[in-house]
Design a protein around this motif. Structure first.
Motif, short mmCIF file in Angstrom:
data_model
loop_
_atom_site.label_atom_id
_atom_site.label_comp_id
_atom_site.label_asym_id
_atom_site.label_seq_id
_atom_site.Cartn_x
_atom_site.Cartn_y
_atom_site.Cartn_z
N THR A 214 59.66 54.95 -61.61
CA THR A 214 59.12 54.20 -60.25
C THR A 214 60.83 54.18 -59.55
OG1 THR A 214 59.02 52.42 -61.69
CG2 THR A 214 56.96 54.06 -60.93
N VAL A 215 61.90 54.08 -60.45
CA VAL A 215 63.03 53.69 -60.39
C VAL A 215 63.85 55.21 -60.35
CG1 VAL A 215 62.85 51.94 -60.40
CG2 VAL A 215 64.02 53.17 -62.65
N GLY B 83 60.23 63.09 -55.07
CA GLY B 83 60.88 62.92 -55.53
C GLY B 83 62.55 63.66 -55.27
N LEU B 84 63.61 62.97 -54.94
CA LEU B 84 64.51 64.53 -54.52
C LEU B 84 65.55 64.43 -55.85
CD1 LEU B 84 66.04 62.67 -51.26
CD2 LEU B 84 64.89 64.70 -51.83
N VAL C 27 61.00 67.68 -47.02
CA VAL C 27 62.01 66.57 -47.39
C VAL C 27 62.55 65.76 -48.23
CG1 VAL C 27 62.35 65.01 -45.18
CG2 VAL C 27 62.36 67.23 -44.53
N THR C 28 60.59 65.52 -48.70
CA THR C 28 61.09 64.57 -49.97
C THR C 28 60.90 64.61 -51.07
OG1 THR C 28 58.15 64.44 -49.65
CG2 THR C 28 59.81 62.45 -48.03
N ASN C 29 61.15 66.53 -51.62
CA ASN C 29 61.08 66.99 -52.38
C ASN C 29 62.09 68.54 -52.60
OD1 ASN C 29 58.84 65.39 -52.73
ND2 ASN C 29 56.82 67.51 -52.78
N ASN D 222 58.99 64.44 -60.67
CA ASN D 222 57.35 64.18 -60.12
C ASN D 222 57.43 62.60 -60.13
OD1 ASN D 222 55.16 63.92 -59.11
ND2 ASN D 222 54.04 64.00 -61.48
N ASN D 223 59.38 61.59 -59.45
CA ASN D 223 59.31 60.30 -59.22
C ASN D 223 59.84 60.48 -57.78
OD1 ASN D 223 60.32 57.92 -59.50
ND2 ASN D 223 62.24 58.21 -61.11
N PRO D 224 58.95 60.05 -57.07
CA PRO D 224 59.27 59.50 -56.05
C PRO D 224 60.72 58.85 -55.47
CG PRO D 224 57.15 58.93 -56.25
CD PRO D 224 57.74 58.79 -57.89
#
Length: 189
Positions: free
Chosen positions: A92-93, A135-136, A158-160, A113-115
């Protein structure tokens, strides 16, 4: 005589001031096909601190971590040769792939698989599937090498995606003429 295989789903919870996650100091950890090792919590990292050549994970199942992936081994990589399993970053971080090992960190299959994202802090290689789920994946100043049979899964967006704003390169080996989509962007804008 029949042979039976036991499939284990194991969750290790790491929390508190001295939490370490899984700390490998020379062991050979085997996670067989269908088995799942989940390291969760505040310090849910996998750390290889051995100075001998036996500190490896033979991974045919899944290793899911919420902390960092740290390889300080001097003689071998974290994953043994011939691995077919998957390492999943599901924190989550921001999580890191890091360590002092002179050997590239090698993954058969790797899933982001982490935003909050994953940051590469040393050169790494993926021989199978790189799944961009959430996540990036920031490679910074380090190289990410994809093997000749590697594919990129998930839904790059854009987010992955893989972020390449430093000197690091996304490299792809290939053995034949063909096409390959590189889901690379930056996080500047």
């Amino acid at each position: 005589m029949k042979t039976y295989h036991l499939i284990i789903f194991l969750t290790l919870v790491s929390s508190g001031l001295y939490s370490q996650g899984v700390y490998n100091n020379g062991s050979k950890i085997v996670i067989g096909s269908g088995a799942f090792l989940n390291i969760t919590g505040t310090g849910g990292s996998y750390r290889n601190e051995t100075n001998v050549t036996d500190g490896t994970i033979i991974l045919s199942g899944t290793l899911q971590i919420e902390g960092n992936y740290i390889n300080n081994a001097t003689g071998s990589d974290i994953l043994g040769t011939g691995s077919t399993g998957t390492v999943v970053f599901k924190g989550t971080v921001v999580q890191q792939i890091t360590g002092t090992s002179p050997i590239n960190t090698g993954f058969a299959n790797l899933a982001v698989n982490n935003p909050a994202g994953v940051t590469l802090m040393k050169n790494a290689a993926v021989s199978g599937t790189l799944s961009l789920l959430s996540g990036l994946f920031d490679i910074g100043n380090f190289n990410l090498q994809l093997g000749p049979l590697s594919v990129i899964g998930g839904t790059p967006a854009v987010t992955n995606m893989i972020v390449a704003t430093g000197t690091g390169q996304l490299r792809k080996e290939d053995s034949a003429i063909g096409t390959f989509t590189f889901p690379v962007g930056d996080n500047t804008g």
